[in-house]
Design a protein around this motif. Structure first.
Motif, PDB file in Angstrom:
ATOM      1  N   ALA A 110       0.831  -1.204   0.000  1.00  0.00           N
ATOM      2  CA  ALA A 110       0.000   0.000   0.000  1.00  0.00           C
ATOM      3  C   ALA A 110       0.865   1.252   0.000  1.00  0.00           C
ATOM      4  N   GLY A 111       2.013   1.184   0.679  1.00  0.00           N
ATOM      5  CA  GLY A 111       2.933   2.328   0.697  1.00  0.00           C
ATOM      6  C   GLY A 111       3.485   2.618  -0.689  1.00  0.00           C
ATOM      7  N   ILE A 112       3.895   1.559  -1.384  1.00  0.00           N
ATOM      8  CA  ILE A 112       4.418   1.738  -2.751  1.00  0.00           C
ATOM      9  C   ILE A 112       3.332   2.301  -3.658  1.00  0.00           C
ATOM     10  N   MET A 113       2.135   1.730  -3.589  1.00  0.00           N
ATOM     11  CA  MET A 113       1.050   2.191  -4.450  1.00  0.00           C
ATOM     12  C   MET A 113       0.628   3.623  -4.100  1.00  0.00           C
ATOM     13  N   GLY A 114       0.722   3.976  -2.823  1.00  0.00           N
ATOM     14  CA  GLY A 114       0.452   5.354  -2.426  1.00  0.00           C
ATOM     15  C   GLY A 114       1.460   6.305  -3.034  1.00  0.00           C
ATOM     16  N   GLY A 115       2.744   5.903  -3.002  1.00  0.00           N
ATOM     17  CA  GLY A 115       3.801   6.714  -3.612  1.00  0.00           C
ATOM     18  C   GLY A 115       3.629   6.846  -5.112  1.00  0.00           C
ATOM     19  N   VAL A 116       3.282   5.727  -5.759  1.00  0.00           N
ATOM     20  CA  VAL A 116       3.049   5.735  -7.215  1.00  0.00           C
ATOM     21  C   VAL A 116       1.904   6.694  -7.556  1.00  0.00           C
ATOM     22  N   SER A 117       0.816   6.600  -6.810  1.00  0.00           N
ATOM     23  CA  SER A 117      -0.345   7.469  -7.063  1.00  0.00           C
ATOM     24  C   SER A 117       0.007   8.937  -6.849  1.00  0.00           C
ATOM     25  N   GLY A 118       0.754   9.204  -5.777  1.00  0.00           N
ATOM     26  CA  GLY A 118       1.173  10.578  -5.509  1.00  0.00           C
ATOM     27  C   GLY A 118       2.083  11.108  -6.599  1.00  0.00           C
ATOM     28  N   GLY A 119       2.973  10.255  -7.106  1.00  0.00           N
ATOM     29  CA  GLY A 119       3.881  10.669  -8.175  1.00  0.00           C
ATOM     30  C   GLY A 119       3.147  11.023  -9.456  1.00  0.00           C
ATOM     31  N   VAL A 120       2.141  10.223  -9.804  1.00  0.00           N
ATOM     32  CA  VAL A 120       1.339  10.499 -11.008  1.00  0.00           C
ATOM     33  C   VAL A 120       0.576  11.813 -10.844  1.00  0.00           C
ATOM     34  N   ALA A 121       0.004  12.018  -9.658  1.00  0.00           N
ATOM     35  CA  ALA A 121      -0.732  13.265  -9.406  1.00  0.00           C
ATOM     36  C   ALA A 121       0.198  14.469  -9.494  1.00  0.00           C
ATOM     37  N   GLN A 122       1.409  14.332  -8.959  1.00  0.00           N
ATOM     38  CA  GLN A 122       2.394  15.405  -9.059  1.00  0.00           C
ATOM     39  C   GLN A 122       2.611  15.813 -10.511  1.00  0.00           C
ATOM     40  N   ALA A 123       2.775  14.815 -11.369  1.00  0.00           N
ATOM     41  CA  ALA A 123       3.089  15.081 -12.772  1.00  0.00           C
ATOM     42  C   ALA A 123       1.985  15.878 -13.452  1.00  0.00           C
ATOM     43  N   TYR A 124       0.749  15.445 -13.280  1.00  0.00           N
ATOM     44  CA  TYR A 124      -0.348  16.063 -14.018  1.00  0.00           C
ATOM     45  C   TYR A 124      -0.847  17.366 -13.392  1.00  0.00           C
ATOM     46  N   LEU A 125      -0.649  17.547 -12.084  1.00  0.00           N
ATOM     47  CA  LEU A 125      -1.171  18.752 -11.436  1.00  0.00           C
ATOM     48  C   LEU A 125      -0.159  19.893 -11.357  1.00  0.00           C
ATOM     49  N   THR A 126       1.124  19.578 -11.125  1.00  0.00           N
ATOM     50  CA  THR A 126       2.092  20.666 -10.953  1.00  0.00           C
ATOM     51  C   THR A 126       3.378  20.498 -11.765  1.00  0.00           C
ATOM     52  N   MET A 127       3.910  19.287 -11.837  1.00  0.00           N
ATOM     53  CA  MET A 127       5.252  19.129 -12.386  1.00  0.00           C
ATOM     54  C   MET A 127       5.302  19.162 -13.911  1.00  0.00           C
ATOM     55  N   GLY A 128       4.185  18.847 -14.579  1.00  0.00           N
ATOM     56  CA  GLY A 128       4.188  18.800 -16.038  1.00  0.00           C
ATOM     57  C   GLY A 128       4.631  20.104 -16.655  1.00  0.00           C
ATOM     58  N   PHE A 129       3.933  21.197 -16.350  1.00  0.00           N
ATOM     59  CA  PHE A 129       4.287  22.473 -16.973  1.00  0.00           C
ATOM     60  C   PHE A 129       5.573  23.048 -16.385  1.00  0.00           C
ATOM     61  N   CYS A 130       5.887  22.728 -15.113  1.00  0.00           N
ATOM     62  CA  CYS A 130       7.124  23.232 -14.511  1.00  0.00           C
ATOM     63  C   CYS A 130       8.359  22.597 -15.149  1.00  0.00           C
ATOM     64  N   THR A 131       8.354  21.274 -15.307  1.00  0.00           N
ATOM     65  CA  THR A 131       9.499  20.623 -15.948  1.00  0.00           C
ATOM     66  C   THR A 131       9.618  21.055 -17.404  1.00  0.00           C
ATOM     67  N   CYS A 132       8.473  21.250 -18.060  1.00  0.00           N
ATOM     68  CA  CYS A 132       8.496  21.704 -19.450  1.00  0.00           C
ATOM     69  C   CYS A 132       9.160  23.073 -19.556  1.00  0.00           C
ATOM     70  N   MET A 133       8.772  24.006 -18.695  1.00  0.00           N
ATOM     71  CA  MET A 133       9.325  25.355 -18.772  1.00  0.00           C
ATOM     72  C   MET A 133      10.779  25.393 -18.302  1.00  0.00           C
ATOM     73  N   LYS A 134      11.156  24.541 -17.351  1.00  0.00           N
ATOM     74  CA  LYS A 134      12.567  24.462 -16.948  1.00  0.00           C
ATOM     75  C   LYS A 134      13.412  23.994 -18.118  1.00  0.00           C
ATOM     76  N   THR A 135      12.925  22.973 -18.833  1.00  0.00           N
ATOM     77  CA  THR A 135      13.653  22.443 -19.970  1.00  0.00           C
ATOM     78  C   THR A 135      13.739  23.471 -21.089  1.00  0.00           C
TER      79      THR A 135
END
Length: 311
Positions: A110-135
């Protein structure tokens, strides 16, 4: 004589408090502003310019602004990402871990799956456009048609005007795959190393705590080894890169980017930038674990709450 079945312990979600959010944001901002962004810039430069080795990449970055060249994309994009991704991870991973436990998974799964879910949410909610603009900041030409360098916000507006939401979130699927595998493997590998340390030191009782150095070592190894997924990071950079490349196919997907990188640079090209990425993984985990306890105590005194969830 029948024995009444024992009732399972009541499931409880990990509490997510203001202290957790403040702690995660503060630590992430400090981490990225110190050694995090220079390693990020070096990693991205090597992934985008696969003909350059580590020293050549450092020289190239220096030529783009000296010391400040290593902090391209820090303000505002890396700061926006650092101050928001922790909150997203904490909220989503706590909820997901609770839901997976309610389905019958143990603490580890459950801990691993919680981390996986949190990582996916990070990507689509905040990190997608931030990593794009950093690059974009790291790979774009320093000036347009001999004029003054384009500012971060001007680049953002230009991409948004031409390509809309898709443009500023280019490569977000690759970011999601990276975050998902990052958090899953970091969690699993760190726990594996911790078990090894317990066996060597004789701390087989789960109630016995590892020393700060032992925890830092386990987290650093987990963070460094999580760089096994570097090919998806190179794919992400290629999809978001503003480097002029007439051979690059248009409208790249994860699959077409993989084929292009492999055909043009071979297997070695898919692992470009892995050395600074390992360094970044180690630095992030050492920083967060090494300063985590000090930060927890400080935030607890500041807010009157005790941070309890992982940061």
């Amino acid at each position: 004589m029948s024995i009444a079945p024992t009732q399972p312990a009541e499931l409880k979600k990990k509490p997510v408090s203001f202290s957790n959010i403040l702690l995660g944001a503060g630590l992430n901002l400090c981490e990225v502003t110190t050694l995090g962004q220079p390693l990020e810039v070096t990693k991205t430069t090597m992934a985008a310019n696969r003909n350059l080795n580590f020293l050549q990449s450092v020289k190239h970055i220096w030529s783009r602004g000296g010391v400040f060249g290593f902090y391209q994309g820090l303000i505002p994009w890396a700061w926006i990402e650092a101050s928001t991704k922790g909150a997203v991870l904490l909220f989503v991973s706590a909820e997901a871990e609770y839901q997976f436990k309610s389905l019958g998974l143990g603490n580890f799964g459950a801990g691993i799956m919680g981390g996986v879910s949190g990582g996916v949410a990070q990507a689509y909610l905040t990190m997608g456009f931030c990593t794009c603009m950093k690059t974009v900041e790291i790979t774009k030409a320093k000036s347009v048609a001999g004029g003054a360098p384009q500012s971060s916000w001007a680049a953002f507006k230009d991409i948004y005007r031409k390509e809309g939401i898709r443009g500023i979130n280019k490569g977000v699927n690759a970011v999601a795959i990276r975050q998902m595998t990052n958090w899953g493997s970091r969690f699993g590998l760190s726990r594996l190393v911790e078990e090894g340390i317990r066996n060597v030191t004789g701390k087989t009782n789960p109630d016995e705590k590892l020393s700060p150095l032992e925890k830092i070592f386990a987290s650093a190894v987990g963070g460094g080894l999580s760089a096994w997924n570097q090919p998806i990071e190179v794919i992400r950079v290629e999809m978001q890169s503003k480097k002029e490349d007439p051979n690059r196919p248009k409208n790249l997907t994860v699959g077409s980017a993989f084929r292009y990188i492999y055909q043009s640079s071979g297997l070695k090209g898919l692992y470009r930038g892995v050395t600074p990425r390992i360094g970044l993984g180690v630095w992030q985990t050492v920083f967060m674990v090494g300063f985590g306890d000090i930060a927890k105590e400080f935030v607890g005194k500041l807010t009157g709450e005790t941070p309890v969830a992982k940061h």
